[in-house]
Motif scaffolding. Sequence first.
Motif, PDB file in Angstrom:
ATOM      1  N   GLY A 110       0.817  -1.206   0.000  1.00  0.00           N
ATOM      2  CA  GLY A 110       0.000   0.000   0.000  1.00  0.00           C
ATOM      3  C   GLY A 110       0.853   1.259   0.000  1.00  0.00           C
ATOM      4  O   GLY A 110       0.516   2.254  -0.656  1.00  0.00           O
ATOM      5  N   GLU A 111       1.957   1.214   0.721  1.00  0.00           N
ATOM      6  CA  GLU A 111       2.864   2.367   0.754  1.00  0.00           C
ATOM      7  C   GLU A 111       3.527   2.578  -0.605  1.00  0.00           C
ATOM      8  O   GLU A 111       3.669   3.724  -1.061  1.00  0.00           O
ATOM      9  CB  GLU A 111       3.928   2.157   1.829  1.00  0.00           C
ATOM     10  N   LEU A 112       3.957   1.499  -1.243  1.00  0.00           N
ATOM     11  CA  LEU A 112       4.559   1.620  -2.566  1.00  0.00           C
ATOM     12  C   LEU A 112       3.571   2.245  -3.550  1.00  0.00           C
ATOM     13  O   LEU A 112       3.932   3.139  -4.333  1.00  0.00           O
ATOM     14  CB  LEU A 112       5.010   0.251  -3.077  1.00  0.00           C
ATOM     15  N   ARG A 113       2.333   1.779  -3.505  1.00  0.00           N
ATOM     16  CA  ARG A 113       1.303   2.325  -4.394  1.00  0.00           C
ATOM     17  C   ARG A 113       1.074   3.807  -4.100  1.00  0.00           C
ATOM     18  O   ARG A 113       1.035   4.641  -5.015  1.00  0.00           O
ATOM     19  CB  ARG A 113       0.001   1.538  -4.225  1.00  0.00           C
ATOM     20  N   ALA A 114       0.927   4.132  -2.805  1.00  0.00           N
ATOM     21  CA  ALA A 114       0.651   5.522  -2.421  1.00  0.00           C
ATOM     22  C   ALA A 114       1.786   6.461  -2.800  1.00  0.00           C
ATOM     23  O   ALA A 114       1.558   7.635  -3.114  1.00  0.00           O
ATOM     24  CB  ALA A 114       0.386   5.595  -0.920  1.00  0.00           C
ATOM     25  N   ASP A 115       3.025   5.946  -2.798  1.00  0.00           N
ATOM     26  CA  ASP A 115       4.180   6.780  -3.113  1.00  0.00           C
ATOM     27  C   ASP A 115       4.500   6.828  -4.603  1.00  0.00           C
ATOM     28  O   ASP A 115       5.511   7.400  -5.000  1.00  0.00           O
ATOM     29  CB  ASP A 115       5.405   6.293  -2.333  1.00  0.00           C
ATOM     30  N   GLY A 116       3.648   6.186  -5.422  1.00  0.00           N
ATOM     31  CA  GLY A 116       3.783   6.372  -6.860  1.00  0.00           C
ATOM     32  C   GLY A 116       4.173   5.171  -7.678  1.00  0.00           C
ATOM     33  O   GLY A 116       4.343   5.291  -8.897  1.00  0.00           O
ATOM     34  N   ALA A 117       4.326   3.991  -7.060  1.00  0.00           N
ATOM     35  CA  ALA A 117       4.687   2.804  -7.837  1.00  0.00           C
ATOM     36  C   ALA A 117       3.604   2.477  -8.856  1.00  0.00           C
ATOM     37  O   ALA A 117       2.413   2.727  -8.630  1.00  0.00           O
ATOM     38  CB  ALA A 117       4.899   1.612  -6.908  1.00  0.00           C
ATOM     39  N   THR A 118       4.007   1.927  -9.981  1.00  0.00           N
ATOM     40  CA  THR A 118       3.059   1.440 -10.979  1.00  0.00           C
ATOM     41  C   THR A 118       2.660   0.018 -10.606  1.00  0.00           C
ATOM     42  O   THR A 118       3.531  -0.825 -10.380  1.00  0.00           O
ATOM     43  CB  THR A 118       3.683   1.453 -12.386  1.00  0.00           C
ATOM     44  N   VAL A 119       1.367  -0.242 -10.550  1.00  0.00           N
ATOM     45  CA  VAL A 119       0.886  -1.532 -10.072  1.00  0.00           C
ATOM     46  C   VAL A 119       0.157  -2.269 -11.184  1.00  0.00           C
ATOM     47  O   VAL A 119      -0.769  -1.735 -11.803  1.00  0.00           O
ATOM     48  CB  VAL A 119      -0.059  -1.356  -8.855  1.00  0.00           C
ATOM     49  N   CYS A 120       0.582  -3.483 -11.448  1.00  0.00           N
ATOM     50  CA  CYS A 120      -0.123  -4.384 -12.357  1.00  0.00           C
ATOM     51  C   CYS A 120      -0.967  -5.315 -11.506  1.00  0.00           C
ATOM     52  O   CYS A 120      -0.444  -6.285 -10.942  1.00  0.00           O
ATOM     53  CB  CYS A 120       0.862  -5.191 -13.206  1.00  0.00           C
ATOM     54  N   ASP A 121      -2.241  -5.022 -11.369  1.00  0.00           N
ATOM     55  CA  ASP A 121      -3.100  -5.869 -10.536  1.00  0.00           C
ATOM     56  C   ASP A 121      -4.485  -6.022 -11.157  1.00  0.00           C
ATOM     57  O   ASP A 121      -5.470  -6.227 -10.456  1.00  0.00           O
ATOM     58  CB  ASP A 121      -3.202  -5.304  -9.121  1.00  0.00           C
ATOM     59  N   GLU A 122      -4.536  -5.938 -12.485  1.00  0.00           N
ATOM     60  CA  GLU A 122      -5.831  -6.035 -13.162  1.00  0.00           C
ATOM     61  C   GLU A 122      -6.363  -7.458 -13.228  1.00  0.00           C
ATOM     62  O   GLU A 122      -7.504  -7.680 -13.594  1.00  0.00           O
ATOM     63  CB  GLU A 122      -5.721  -5.469 -14.596  1.00  0.00           C
ATOM     64  N   GLY A 123      -5.504  -8.443 -12.911  1.00  0.00           N
ATOM     65  CA  GLY A 123      -5.938  -9.837 -13.012  1.00  0.00           C
ATOM     66  C   GLY A 123      -5.912 -10.350 -14.433  1.00  0.00           C
ATOM     67  O   GLY A 123      -6.494 -11.396 -14.737  1.00  0.00           O
ATOM     68  N   ASP A 124      -5.228  -9.615 -15.316  1.00  0.00           N
ATOM     69  CA  ASP A 124      -5.077 -10.044 -16.698  1.00  0.00           C
ATOM     70  C   ASP A 124      -3.821  -9.378 -17.264  1.00  0.00           C
ATOM     71  O   ASP A 124      -3.036  -8.805 -16.521  1.00  0.00           O
ATOM     72  CB  ASP A 124      -6.321  -9.696 -17.534  1.00  0.00           C
ATOM     73  N   LEU A 125      -3.641  -9.458 -18.565  1.00  0.00           N
ATOM     74  CA  LEU A 125      -2.470  -8.863 -19.206  1.00  0.00           C
ATOM     75  C   LEU A 125      -2.868  -7.683 -20.093  1.00  0.00           C
ATOM     76  O   LEU A 125      -2.175  -7.354 -21.058  1.00  0.00           O
ATOM     77  CB  LEU A 125      -1.730  -9.916 -20.041  1.00  0.00           C
ATOM     78  N   SER A 126      -3.975  -7.006 -19.761  1.00  0.00           N
ATOM     79  CA  SER A 126      -4.476  -5.939 -20.625  1.00  0.00           C
ATOM     80  C   SER A 126      -3.524  -4.764 -20.708  1.00  0.00           C
ATOM     81  O   SER A 126      -3.536  -4.017 -21.690  1.00  0.00           O
ATOM     82  CB  SER A 126      -5.846  -5.463 -20.131  1.00  0.00           C
ATOM     83  N   ARG A 127      -2.672  -4.544 -19.697  1.00  0.00           N
ATOM     84  CA  ARG A 127      -1.723  -3.429 -19.701  1.00  0.00           C
ATOM     85  C   ARG A 127      -0.285  -3.920 -19.807  1.00  0.00           C
ATOM     86  O   ARG A 127       0.648  -3.193 -19.475  1.00  0.00           O
ATOM     87  CB  ARG A 127      -1.897  -2.587 -18.420  1.00  0.00           C
ATOM     88  N   VAL A 128      -0.142  -5.165 -20.267  1.00  0.00           N
ATOM     89  CA  VAL A 128       1.186  -5.779 -20.367  1.00  0.00           C
ATOM     90  C   VAL A 128       1.334  -6.405 -21.748  1.00  0.00           C
ATOM     91  O   VAL A 128       0.400  -7.044 -22.253  1.00  0.00           O
ATOM     92  CB  VAL A 128       1.389  -6.859 -19.282  1.00  0.00           C
ATOM     93  N   ARG A 129       2.506  -6.220 -22.373  1.00  0.00           N
ATOM     94  CA  ARG A 129       2.797  -6.879 -23.646  1.00  0.00           C
ATOM     95  C   ARG A 129       3.971  -7.826 -23.436  1.00  0.00           C
ATOM     96  O   ARG A 129       4.951  -7.478 -22.760  1.00  0.00           O
ATOM     97  CB  ARG A 129       3.161  -5.871 -24.727  1.00  0.00           C
ATOM     98  N   ILE A 130       3.882  -9.010 -24.008  1.00  0.00           N
ATOM     99  CA  ILE A 130       4.957  -9.996 -23.933  1.00  0.00           C
ATOM    100  C   ILE A 130       5.239 -10.477 -25.347  1.00  0.00           C
ATOM    101  O   ILE A 130       4.381 -11.077 -25.987  1.00  0.00           O
ATOM    102  CB  ILE A 130       4.579 -11.171 -23.013  1.00  0.00           C
ATOM    103  N   LEU A 131       6.443 -10.165 -25.820  1.00  0.00           N
ATOM    104  CA  LEU A 131       6.839 -10.583 -27.164  1.00  0.00           C
ATOM    105  C   LEU A 131       7.979 -11.590 -27.062  1.00  0.00           C
ATOM    106  O   LEU A 131       8.874 -11.439 -26.233  1.00  0.00           O
ATOM    107  CB  LEU A 131       7.283  -9.385 -27.999  1.00  0.00           C
ATOM    108  N   ILE A 132       7.926 -12.606 -27.896  1.00  0.00           N
ATOM    109  CA  ILE A 132       8.995 -13.594 -27.998  1.00  0.00           C
ATOM    110  C   ILE A 132       9.500 -13.545 -29.433  1.00  0.00           C
ATOM    111  O   ILE A 132       8.791 -13.922 -30.367  1.00  0.00           O
ATOM    112  CB  ILE A 132       8.512 -15.008 -27.627  1.00  0.00           C
ATOM    113  N   GLY A 133      10.737 -13.035 -29.597  1.00  0.00           N
ATOM    114  CA  GLY A 133      11.188 -12.731 -30.935  1.00  0.00           C
ATOM    115  C   GLY A 133      10.258 -11.672 -31.518  1.00  0.00           C
ATOM    116  O   GLY A 133       9.882 -10.719 -30.856  1.00  0.00           O
TER     117      GLY A 133
END
Length: 471
Positions: free
Chosen positions: A79-102
């Motif tokens: 909670g402190e990390l979030r409040a101090d500005g950390a970016t949080v990936c907690d959507e329960g999916d990969l909608s804000r994440v890209r993963i490329l292989i090659g």
Amino acid sequence: MTPEKREHRDHAVVLGAGMAGLLAARVLSESYESVTVVERDELGAGATPRNGVRQGQHIHMFMSSGTEALEQLFPGILGELRADGATVCDEGDLSRVRILIGPHEMFNRSDKFRDPETFKLYLTTRPFLESHVRQHVRLIDNVRFLDGHDVIEPMTEEHRVTGVRVARRSTNLVTTLIADLVVDATGRTPRTQTFLDRLGCERPAEVRMASPVTYASQLLHVSDDIALDKLTFFNPAPEHPHGGAIARCENGTVMMTLGKFNMEEPPTTFHEMTSFAEQFVPQTLLDTIRSAVPIGDVHTFRHRDAVWRRYDQMQEFPEGLLVIGDAICSLDPIKGQGMTMAIVEAVVLRDCLDEGDAGLAHRYFGAVAKRINVVWQQNKMAAPLFTAPPANARLGQRVSWRLTTWWAGKMMAAAQNDIRITETILRVNHLHDSPSLMRRPAFLLRVAAHSWRRHKVAAEAPRLELAVSAA
């Protein structure tokens, strides 16, 4: 804990105030009357890079299993990390994440995971994260920091380490620290080797796994209102020996880390990094990066191989001494497993201390080795996916490589359309579950079924095209 177990637990010393040392101090504070953390660098109050953390200005993160464990050791820290500005990936999916292989984008980005904790990351710079953990450790009443000090030598008695002598770097004033337990958390060049030499003990055998990589990192400022995924991974593949990540961190900062998996010289300027990125970064993302404002200089790092020091195989090991973190096993840094393994080892240490002092080193190193071995073997299996075997490789090696890459391709293709397969792969990669999960019949059949459907669709496509043309 019973009084008998605490009878000889007056003082513990931790060498190193990096992440492994901080985690060790946290668990030791439960079992010892006092804990002293000795650190070579001067520790300021803010989130500033330290000379003693060679990779401190490159991308860092706890894997999602490590994120869970961090909150358990330090309630409220997320909670402190979030409040101090950390970016949080907690959507329960990969909608804000890209993963490329090659060149190929992998994994389902829209459906939800069954367990939202499968992929839950707190994205920050290393100094920001470490300063928050350090502040939590500082608040523990029986822990003190002795920063700005070098370790001179161990204190020994027969076959036991009884403390260390340290010296303030600014004055050379020597301090003697008597201790019931010394924990070496000094990283990839551990002090334990010197301690063992002093006691006349053999050094542990070393197992190495080649993982040659050179990489460069640049911290950037990108406005929060600019469209940019929270995290983009670029994974290497045969014929594509490059990779890295671009991550939104705290308070409008973005960390870009790009690497080469053939030990070529890494880029050393922001212009060189963007030129290198043209080989594999999607154009829209590349345009965003080019418009960003660089913060500070480009930092480079070279890594040749992962090293596992097999303390668990030593016939004799001195009492009063333990090792944690990279001082035991330094994994391929590009895989981002180091901090998570440090927290795993800290939890193992706490469990072993709860069981008493008898045979502590033997029990601790044995339990840690079991956990390291899972990750080590997983990395060993994945290594062929990044580079093809040399032309003069044995037939068996070439066949094994082809089978491994063939099956990996089938899994990734299936994961694009099946969130359950995606979730299984991520849970294994983020150390929630054992790799054996990906060898179970249900998983294998699910991947095979997707492969069969794709094959069937591909086979029917020409007939369908012919029928349309005839009509």
